[in-house]
Design a protein around this motif. Structure first.
Motif, PDB file in Angstrom:
ATOM      1  N   LYS A 147      54.955  33.309  44.974  1.00 33.42           N
ATOM      2  CA  LYS A 147      53.899  33.829  44.085  1.00 33.42           C
ATOM      3  C   LYS A 147      52.544  33.281  44.518  1.00 33.42           C
ATOM      4  N   HIS A 148      51.525  34.142  44.350  1.00 34.27           N
ATOM      5  CA  HIS A 148      50.152  33.665  44.538  1.00 34.27           C
ATOM      6  C   HIS A 148      49.428  33.903  43.214  1.00 34.27           C
TER       7      HIS A 148
ATOM      8  N   MET B 227      31.182  25.122  33.909  1.00 33.63           N
ATOM      9  CA  MET B 227      31.294  25.881  35.159  1.00 33.63           C
ATOM     10  C   MET B 227      32.681  26.496  35.277  1.00 33.63           C
ATOM     11  N   THR B 228      32.751  27.699  35.909  1.00 32.09           N
ATOM     12  CA  THR B 228      34.048  28.346  36.123  1.00 32.09           C
ATOM     13  C   THR B 228      34.463  28.217  37.583  1.00 32.09           C
ATOM     14  N   PHE B 229      35.651  27.703  37.808  1.00 29.40           N
ATOM     15  CA  PHE B 229      36.189  27.541  39.160  1.00 29.40           C
ATOM     16  C   PHE B 229      37.317  28.545  39.377  1.00 29.40           C
ATOM     17  N   SER B 230      37.412  29.102  40.607  1.00 28.86           N
ATOM     18  CA  SER B 230      38.515  29.993  40.955  1.00 28.86           C
ATOM     19  C   SER B 230      39.555  29.149  41.694  1.00 28.86           C
ATOM     20  N   VAL B 231      40.719  28.962  41.064  1.00 30.62           N
ATOM     21  CA  VAL B 231      41.750  28.088  41.627  1.00 30.62           C
ATOM     22  C   VAL B 231      42.906  28.941  42.152  1.00 30.62           C
ATOM     23  N   GLN B 232      43.314  28.690  43.404  1.00 33.41           N
ATOM     24  CA  GLN B 232      44.424  29.429  44.024  1.00 33.41           C
ATOM     25  C   GLN B 232      45.677  28.571  43.959  1.00 33.41           C
ATOM     26  N   VAL B 233      46.732  29.129  43.394  1.00 30.99           N
ATOM     27  CA  VAL B 233      48.019  28.409  43.303  1.00 30.99           C
ATOM     28  C   VAL B 233      49.062  29.194  44.106  1.00 30.99           C
ATOM     29  N   LYS B 234      49.651  28.525  45.094  1.00 30.62           N
ATOM     30  CA  LYS B 234      50.693  29.157  45.913  1.00 30.62           C
ATOM     31  C   LYS B 234      52.015  28.513  45.519  1.00 30.62           C
ATOM     32  N   VAL B 235      52.959  29.330  45.051  1.00 34.91           N
ATOM     33  CA  VAL B 235      54.267  28.821  44.617  1.00 34.91           C
ATOM     34  C   VAL B 235      55.322  29.457  45.514  1.00 34.91           C
TER      35      VAL B 235
ATOM     36  N   ARG C  15      45.573  35.904  37.394  1.00 33.99           N
ATOM     37  CA  ARG C  15      46.050  37.087  38.123  1.00 33.99           C
ATOM     38  C   ARG C  15      47.215  36.644  39.004  1.00 33.99           C
ATOM     39  N   VAL C  16      48.307  37.385  38.943  1.00 34.82           N
ATOM     40  CA  VAL C  16      49.523  36.997  39.656  1.00 34.82           C
ATOM     41  C   VAL C  16      49.816  38.009  40.764  1.00 34.82           C
ATOM     42  N   GLY C  17      50.073  37.467  41.966  1.00 37.39           N
ATOM     43  CA  GLY C  17      50.419  38.333  43.096  1.00 37.39           C
ATOM     44  C   GLY C  17      51.545  37.702  43.889  1.00 37.39           C
ATOM     45  N   LYS C  18      51.691  38.176  45.114  1.00 36.12           N
ATOM     46  CA  LYS C  18      52.778  37.683  45.979  1.00 36.12           C
ATOM     47  C   LYS C  18      52.193  36.871  47.138  1.00 36.12           C
ATOM     48  N   HIS C  19      52.953  35.834  47.521  1.00 38.54           N
ATOM     49  CA  HIS C  19      52.585  35.107  48.740  1.00 38.54           C
ATOM     50  C   HIS C  19      53.791  35.195  49.663  1.00 38.54           C
ATOM     51  N   ILE C  20      53.621  35.794  50.824  1.00 39.37           N
ATOM     52  CA  ILE C  20      54.737  36.026  51.742  1.00 39.37           C
ATOM     53  C   ILE C  20      54.453  35.298  53.053  1.00 39.37           C
ATOM     54  N   THR C  21      55.450  34.520  53.501  1.00 43.29           N
ATOM     55  CA  THR C  21      55.318  33.825  54.778  1.00 43.29           C
ATOM     56  C   THR C  21      56.240  34.502  55.783  1.00 43.29           C
TER      57      THR C  21
ATOM     58  N   THR D 220      56.430  31.641  68.391  1.00 41.60           N
ATOM     59  CA  THR D 220      56.600  32.024  66.987  1.00 41.60           C
ATOM     60  C   THR D 220      55.384  31.596  66.178  1.00 41.60           C
ATOM     61  N   PHE D 221      54.798  32.530  65.450  1.00 42.34           N
ATOM     62  CA  PHE D 221      53.636  32.242  64.609  1.00 42.34           C
ATOM     63  C   PHE D 221      54.038  32.315  63.138  1.00 42.34           C
ATOM     64  N   SER D 222      53.454  31.422  62.300  1.00 39.93           N
ATOM     65  CA  SER D 222      53.692  31.470  60.860  1.00 39.93           C
ATOM     66  C   SER D 222      52.522  32.223  60.240  1.00 39.93           C
ATOM     67  N   VAL D 223      52.805  33.400  59.696  1.00 38.45           N
ATOM     68  CA  VAL D 223      51.745  34.263  59.172  1.00 38.45           C
ATOM     69  C   VAL D 223      51.825  34.267  57.641  1.00 38.45           C
ATOM     70  N   GLN D 224      50.682  34.014  56.989  1.00 40.81           N
ATOM     71  CA  GLN D 224      50.620  33.994  55.525  1.00 40.81           C
ATOM     72  C   GLN D 224      50.014  35.318  55.047  1.00 40.81           C
ATOM     73  N   VAL D 225      50.744  35.991  54.152  1.00 46.59           N
ATOM     74  CA  VAL D 225      50.258  37.266  53.596  1.00 46.59           C
ATOM     75  C   VAL D 225      50.085  37.092  52.091  1.00 46.59           C
ATOM     76  N   LYS D 226      48.864  37.305  51.620  1.00 46.05           N
ATOM     77  CA  LYS D 226      48.586  37.206  50.189  1.00 46.05           C
ATOM     78  C   LYS D 226      48.384  38.631  49.677  1.00 46.05           C
ATOM     79  N   VAL D 227      49.195  39.034  48.698  1.00 42.24           N
ATOM     80  CA  VAL D 227      49.114  40.387  48.142  1.00 42.24           C
ATOM     81  C   VAL D 227      48.773  40.257  46.664  1.00 42.24           C
ATOM     82  N   MET D 228      47.623  40.797  46.268  1.00 44.44           N
ATOM     83  CA  MET D 228      47.159  40.652  44.885  1.00 44.44           C
ATOM     84  C   MET D 228      46.863  42.018  44.266  1.00 44.44           C
ATOM     85  N   PRO D 229      46.931  42.131  42.928  1.00 43.08           N
ATOM     86  CA  PRO D 229      46.558  43.403  42.289  1.00 43.08           C
ATOM     87  C   PRO D 229      45.068  43.680  42.517  1.00 43.08           C
ATOM     88  N   LEU D 230      44.720  44.949  42.676  1.00 45.61           N
ATOM     89  CA  LEU D 230      43.311  45.304  42.877  1.00 45.61           C
ATOM     90  C   LEU D 230      42.466  44.721  41.752  1.00 45.61           C
TER      91      LEU D 230
END
Lengths: 81, 81
Positions: free
Chosen positions: A42-43, A1-9, B39-45, B2-12
């Protein structure tokens, strides 16, 4: 099975985040008000072949500890969906 | 408030992700098996001052569209917690 894993760094909470400060400056220059702190990390999305969710999480954790995150300056959170 | 907002930005999704490919190569070199796509993107708080959650999300969305994400190559997801 293939799982989609999200890693937040993200940078460790008590470390200065120069990238975040730069983005803050950019937002202020654009006249965007209301944002008083920015932290940039990084996400990473991994497609993992595993027999179950725990095994997928274990593979992702291993990869994160060995390559994706720098434990000296970053912490990570892993979720499987 | 104050709110903590998570923004996930990924390549199309249908775009090649060179950074992801580079990470894949690194994982293979380390002998880590089971990962067949990265796939590598940005995680912005963002820490946002707003009177309610919707307003915080609106401020974050505005900042994301104007600075944090490149709509030609990236998509984003915003969550307030």
């Amino acid at each position: 099975m293939t799982f989609s894993v999200q890693v937040k760094v993200m940078p460790l909470k008590d470390l200065l985040d120069p990238q975040g400060k730069a983005v803050m400056g950019g937002l202020n220059n654009l006249g965007l008000k209301g944002i008083n702190d920015v932290r940039v990390g990084k996400h990473i999305t991994l497609q993992v072949d595993a027999s179950n969710e725990d095994e997928a999480k274990k593979i992702a954790e291993d990869a994160t500890k060995k390559l994706l995150a720098n434990p000296v300056m970053e912490y990570f959170e892993i979720s499987v969906n």
